[in-house]
Scaffold this motif. Structure first.
Motif, mmCIF file in Angstrom:
data_model
loop_
_atom_site.group_PDB
_atom_site.id
_atom_site.type_symbol
_atom_site.label_atom_id
_atom_site.label_comp_id
_atom_site.label_asym_id
_atom_site.label_seq_id
_atom_site.Cartn_x
_atom_site.Cartn_y
_atom_site.Cartn_z
ATOM 1 N N GLU A 23 0.818 -1.194 0.000
ATOM 2 C CA GLU A 23 0.000 0.000 0.000
ATOM 3 C C GLU A 23 0.861 1.257 0.000
ATOM 4 O OE1 GLU A 23 -3.258 2.441 -0.147
ATOM 5 O OE2 GLU A 23 -3.125 0.273 -0.457
ATOM 6 N N ALA A 24 1.936 1.232 0.791
ATOM 7 C CA ALA A 24 2.842 2.387 0.827
ATOM 8 C C ALA A 24 3.502 2.599 -0.535
ATOM 9 C CB ALA A 24 3.896 2.183 1.902
ATOM 10 N N GLU A 25 3.878 1.471 -1.197
ATOM 11 C CA GLU A 25 4.504 1.576 -2.512
ATOM 12 C C GLU A 25 3.514 2.129 -3.535
ATOM 13 O OE1 GLU A 25 6.448 -1.363 -5.911
ATOM 14 O OE2 GLU A 25 6.272 -2.056 -3.836
ATOM 15 N N ARG A 26 2.251 1.656 -3.463
ATOM 16 C CA ARG A 26 1.230 2.144 -4.388
ATOM 17 C C ARG A 26 0.968 3.630 -4.177
ATOM 18 N NH1 ARG A 26 -4.106 3.145 -4.614
ATOM 19 N NH2 ARG A 26 -4.338 2.746 -2.386
ATOM 20 N N SER A 27 0.904 4.039 -2.910
ATOM 21 C CA SER A 27 0.669 5.456 -2.612
ATOM 22 C C SER A 27 1.814 6.317 -3.113
ATOM 23 C CB SER A 27 0.479 5.652 -1.104
ATOM 24 O OG SER A 27 -0.654 4.957 -0.644
ATOM 25 N N ALA A 28 3.038 5.835 -2.933
ATOM 26 C CA ALA A 28 4.204 6.587 -3.399
ATOM 27 C C ALA A 28 4.200 6.705 -4.920
ATOM 28 C CB ALA A 28 5.485 5.913 -2.922
ATOM 29 N N ALA A 31 1.574 9.197 -5.923
ATOM 30 C CA ALA A 31 2.034 10.556 -5.643
ATOM 31 C C ALA A 31 3.030 11.016 -6.695
ATOM 32 C CB ALA A 31 2.654 10.626 -4.247
ATOM 33 N N ALA A 32 3.933 10.112 -7.116
ATOM 34 C CA ALA A 32 4.913 10.462 -8.139
ATOM 35 C C ALA A 32 4.226 10.737 -9.474
ATOM 36 C CB ALA A 32 5.929 9.331 -8.295
ATOM 37 N N GLU A 33 3.223 9.910 -9.818
ATOM 38 C CA GLU A 33 2.500 10.121 -11.070
ATOM 39 C C GLU A 33 1.739 11.433 -11.048
ATOM 40 O OE1 GLU A 33 0.112 6.651 -11.333
ATOM 41 O OE2 GLU A 33 1.724 5.374 -12.128
ATOM 42 N N ALA A 37 2.285 14.586 -13.500
ATOM 43 C CA ALA A 37 1.169 15.184 -14.230
ATOM 44 C C ALA A 37 1.060 16.674 -13.930
ATOM 45 C CB ALA A 37 -0.139 14.480 -13.882
ATOM 46 N N ALA A 38 1.277 17.023 -12.656
ATOM 47 C CA ALA A 38 1.203 18.436 -12.275
ATOM 48 C C ALA A 38 2.315 19.229 -12.954
ATOM 49 C CB ALA A 38 1.300 18.582 -10.763
#
Length: 422
Positions: A23-28, A31-33, A37-38
């Motif tokens: 879950e932490a890896e998915r969240s990271a 966040a990077a994606e 995009a931003a």
């Protein structure tokens, strides 16, 4: 040794640790994606905000260059013009890169003359090489078709990026272009090779060459070559280089294209095998001589663009009024008559085509006024949407004096005559 009894809680704890880690890896990753995009969106916004004023600045400096100056003043204006064009190129690179990063490459599929494209590139190559004291040459394979279906503008952009990089890196010797195509059909694989006699590149330098970089001290610094590679990939090919220290560099790119039939529309002869085509000098710029007559309503939401258009209309001998939105334009047309409406298709309150339709539906003489639309790059005046809206002609951005003059002549003046610009 005493064996510890199995405890279910231990297994559940291990599973929970794994789940928490995933879950932490998915969240990271999310966040990077989101950050990427931003950043891409910020780049796109910056590019769009800078594009219009930079295009106007370039047009204004070109007008200054056409005037009379003493030696010192001309050098200053030439420096200003060169800097403005460089800035505009950087802005366009930002826009291209942001779109490509977002997977929004804008490619067209149109018939174009490959031989004419190569002649044009050869002309630029010869002029730039001669200015540096280099020799140059161009060779095209005998099996290269005359006409292709593809995006001519993007092909030219990638090719010129490679040629410019080779010229920048080479201080003596030569730069050559080779064009070839495989024997397969539907689609063809077209290949461009640009060779130079530069000092060459190490493997590490080659690896960095097609990646974005702020390092201006190296050849290919900035976004030019990264954009070239992404465009080549978007066209079904690729781009890269092969080099070794002391042996020069080969820059290459490939693309997929469809062969198109020769319908005989062009008068130029095809390029023969082995022909050195870098012989065609660019024609001198010419400027309009006739003045026009009439009163024009300029509908443009950007203040700087209205100023630029006004400067051109003054030069053409026209009078004009300027408004910044469609509602004001309709009010002006209801109150008095104009000889022509020059209108941007993107306005603060209405779409330009909506305003054109409202003008055509007015119960007044103004309903018949000629409408010339200022459109985004690539639009044509035979577009069915423009025709249906009642628009008579289009002038594409960025606004250039000659194109604007040509768009107005059919409605406000006699056939255009030209004289060589001094």
């Amino acid at each position: 040794m005493q064996t510890r009894d199995f405890q279910p809680d231990d297994l559940f704890a291990q599973i929970q640790i794994l789940v928490d880690g995933l879950e932490a890896e998915r969240s990271a990753r999310q966040a990077a994606e989101m950050a990427d995009a931003a950043k891409a969106e910020i780049l796109a916004v910056i590019g769009r905000e800078l594009s219009t004023p930079m295009e106007t600045l370039v047009a204004m400096t070109e007008r200054l260059l056409a005037g009379q100056h003493n030696g010192s003043q001309r050098r200053q204006v030439e420096t200003l013009a060169h800097s403005a064009r460089s800035l505009l190129g950087a802005v366009h690179n930002i826009l291209d890169f942001s779109k490509l990063e977002a997977g929004e490459a804008e490619l067209s599929l149109q018939r174009f003359d490959l031989h004419a494209l190569v002649r044009s590139a050869a002309s630029v190559l010869q002029a730039r090489a001669s200015a540096k004291g280099l020799t140059s040459g161009v060779d095209m394979g005998a099996n290269c078709p005359r006409f292709l279906l593809g995006d001519e503008v993007r092909v030219r952009q990638v090719l010129m990026g490679l040629i410019e990089t080779a010229l920048e890196a080479t201080s003596e010797g030569s730069v050559r272009l080779y064009v070839s195509v495989n024997d397969a059909t539907d689609p063809l694989t077209l290949r461009f090779d640009v060779t130079d006699t530069s000092e060459g590149l190490t493997e590490a330098q080659q690896d960095r060459l097609f990646r974005p970089s702020a390092e201006q001290s190296r050849v290919g610094g900035g976004l030019g070559l990264p954009i070239a590679r992404r465009l080549a990939e978007a066209m079904g090919g690729g781009a890269g280089c092969d080099s070794a220290l002391g042996q020069g560099t080969l820059y290459w790119f490939t693309l997929q294209a469809l062969a198109a039939d020769d319908d005989g529309e062009t008068d130029e002869a095809p390029v023969e095998q082995g022909e050195i085509v870098a012989k065609v000098a660019a024609p001198k710029e010419v400027a309009p001589r006739n003045t026009l007559s009439g009163h024009v309503l300029v509908v443009e939401g950007n203040t700087v663009n209205r100023m630029l258009i006004g400067a051109y209309l003054d030069e053409f001998g026209l009078t004009y009024e300027g408004v910044e939105n469609g509602a004001a334009a309709v009010m002006c047309l209801a109150a008095r008559s104009y000889d022509l409406v020059l209108m941007d298709t993107v306005l603060p309150d209405y779409d330009g085509m909506q305003i054109a339709k409202r003008i055509r539906s007015m119960h007044a003489p103004s309903s018949e006024v000629p409408i010339v639309a200022i459109t985004a790059p690539g639009a044509t005046d035979d577009d069915q949407d423009y025709v249906a809206a009642g628009i008579n002609a289009c002038v594409s951005k960025p606004i250039q004096g000659r194109a604007l003059y040509a768009g107005l002549v059919p409605f406000l003046g006699a056939p255009m005559e030209f004289a060589k610009a001094s």
